[in-house]
Design a protein around this motif. Structure first.
Motif, short mmCIF file in Angstrom:
data_model
loop_
_atom_site.label_atom_id
_atom_site.label_comp_id
_atom_site.label_asym_id
_atom_site.label_seq_id
_atom_site.Cartn_x
_atom_site.Cartn_y
_atom_site.Cartn_z
N GLY A 57 0.81 -1.21 0.00
CA GLY A 57 0.00 0.00 0.00
C GLY A 57 0.85 1.26 0.00
N ARG A 58 1.92 1.22 0.77
CA ARG A 58 2.84 2.36 0.82
C ARG A 58 3.51 2.59 -0.54
NH1 ARG A 58 6.13 0.43 4.21
NH2 ARG A 58 7.91 0.14 2.87
N ARG A 59 3.87 1.51 -1.21
CA ARG A 59 4.56 1.62 -2.51
C ARG A 59 3.62 2.08 -3.63
NH1 ARG A 59 7.11 -2.75 0.05
NH2 ARG A 59 9.33 -2.38 0.24
N GLN A 60 2.31 1.97 -3.41
CA GLN A 60 1.34 2.32 -4.45
C GLN A 60 0.62 3.65 -4.18
OE1 GLN A 60 -1.06 -1.04 -6.08
NE2 GLN A 60 -0.19 -2.14 -4.34
N GLN A 61 1.09 4.43 -3.25
CA GLN A 61 0.45 5.69 -2.91
C GLN A 61 0.54 6.68 -4.07
OE1 GLN A 61 -1.26 6.64 -0.05
NE2 GLN A 61 -1.16 4.45 0.31
N PRO A 62 -0.45 7.57 -4.19
CA PRO A 62 -0.37 8.62 -5.21
C PRO A 62 0.96 9.37 -5.10
CG PRO A 62 -2.53 8.63 -4.21
CD PRO A 62 -1.69 7.66 -3.42
N GLY A 63 1.56 9.60 -6.25
CA GLY A 63 2.84 10.29 -6.29
C GLY A 63 4.03 9.35 -6.30
N SER A 64 3.81 8.04 -6.03
CA SER A 64 4.93 7.09 -6.05
C SER A 64 5.32 6.80 -7.50
CB SER A 64 4.55 5.79 -5.33
OG SER A 64 3.62 5.05 -6.10
N ALA A 65 6.46 6.17 -7.67
CA ALA A 65 6.99 5.88 -9.01
C ALA A 65 6.13 4.92 -9.81
CB ALA A 65 8.41 5.33 -8.90
N ILE A 66 5.26 4.16 -9.14
CA ILE A 66 4.44 3.18 -9.86
C ILE A 66 2.96 3.54 -9.89
CG2 ILE A 66 6.04 1.28 -9.44
CD1 ILE A 66 4.06 0.29 -7.25
N TYR A 67 2.57 4.57 -9.16
CA TYR A 67 1.15 4.90 -9.05
C TYR A 67 0.58 5.33 -10.40
CZ TYR A 67 -3.20 7.16 -7.76
OH TYR A 67 -4.51 7.52 -7.69
N ASN A 68 -0.46 4.60 -10.83
CA ASN A 68 -1.21 4.95 -12.03
C ASN A 68 -0.31 5.20 -13.24
OD1 ASN A 68 -3.69 5.25 -13.25
ND2 ASN A 68 -3.76 7.45 -12.94
N ARG A 69 0.74 4.40 -13.36
CA ARG A 69 1.68 4.54 -14.46
C ARG A 69 1.78 3.20 -15.19
NH1 ARG A 69 7.74 4.55 -13.80
NH2 ARG A 69 8.32 4.50 -15.97
N GLU A 75 9.62 -3.43 -16.66
CA GLU A 75 9.76 -2.02 -16.25
C GLU A 75 9.42 -1.85 -14.77
OE1 GLU A 75 8.60 0.03 -20.55
OE2 GLU A 75 7.01 -0.50 -19.13
N ALA A 76 8.42 -2.56 -14.30
CA ALA A 76 8.05 -2.50 -12.89
C ALA A 76 9.20 -2.98 -12.02
CB ALA A 76 6.80 -3.33 -12.62
N GLY A 77 9.82 -4.09 -12.41
CA GLY A 77 10.95 -4.62 -11.66
C GLY A 77 12.10 -3.63 -11.60
N ARG A 78 12.39 -3.01 -12.73
CA ARG A 78 13.49 -2.03 -12.76
C ARG A 78 13.15 -0.80 -11.93
NH1 ARG A 78 14.52 -2.91 -19.16
NH2 ARG A 78 15.80 -4.78 -18.94
N THR A 79 11.90 -0.33 -12.03
CA THR A 79 11.48 0.85 -11.27
C THR A 79 11.56 0.58 -9.78
OG1 THR A 79 10.03 1.57 -13.06
CG2 THR A 79 9.57 2.45 -10.87
N LEU A 80 11.03 -0.55 -9.35
CA LEU A 80 11.03 -0.88 -7.93
C LEU A 80 12.44 -1.17 -7.42
CD1 LEU A 80 7.75 -2.89 -7.95
CD2 LEU A 80 8.14 -0.75 -6.72
#
Length: 108
Positions: A57-69, A75-80
């Motif tokens: 939940g913390r990693r998916q908060q608005p404004g995070s690198a993965i939120y709604n992107r 790409e998700a693996g590299r971003t995280l």
């Protein structure tokens, strides 16, 4: 999160999982999470396990690198990985990305 139009249009059952659109999953019940992840894969997306509800939940908060992107599993693996170099993503499976490099995904 996933926009409903992406859910309707972006499933790619025939693509390698690493090249599919990622859908992030978090939960405290491992059996329930596994069932949801299986369904996500069956409809043509890549399940990305972010761990517990608190962590994910913390990693998916608005404004995070993965939120709604929109992004692929690779790409998700590299971003995280850039966010937390101690962990990679997903669920102990090995996927091959489009560049031929192996991407190993692990639960948090």
């Amino acid at each position: 999160t996933i926009w409903f139009k992406h859910l309707a249009a972006n499933g790619r059952k025939n693509a390698p999982v690493a090249q599919r659109h990622a859908i992030f999953v978090s939960g405290d019940d491992s059996q329930a999470k596994e069932a949801v992840m299986k369904l996500i894969e069956e409809i043509g997306f890549a399940p990305v396990d972010l761990g517990s509800l608190a962590d994910g939940g913390r990693r998916q908060q608005p404004g995070s690198a993965i939120y709604n992107r929109p992004m692929t599993a690779t790409e998700a693996g590299r971003t995280l990985f850039k966010i937390d170099r101690n962990h990679l993503v997903i669920d102990d499976r090995r996927y091959r990305d489009g560049d031929g490099a192996d991407c190993v995904f692990h639960s948090w």
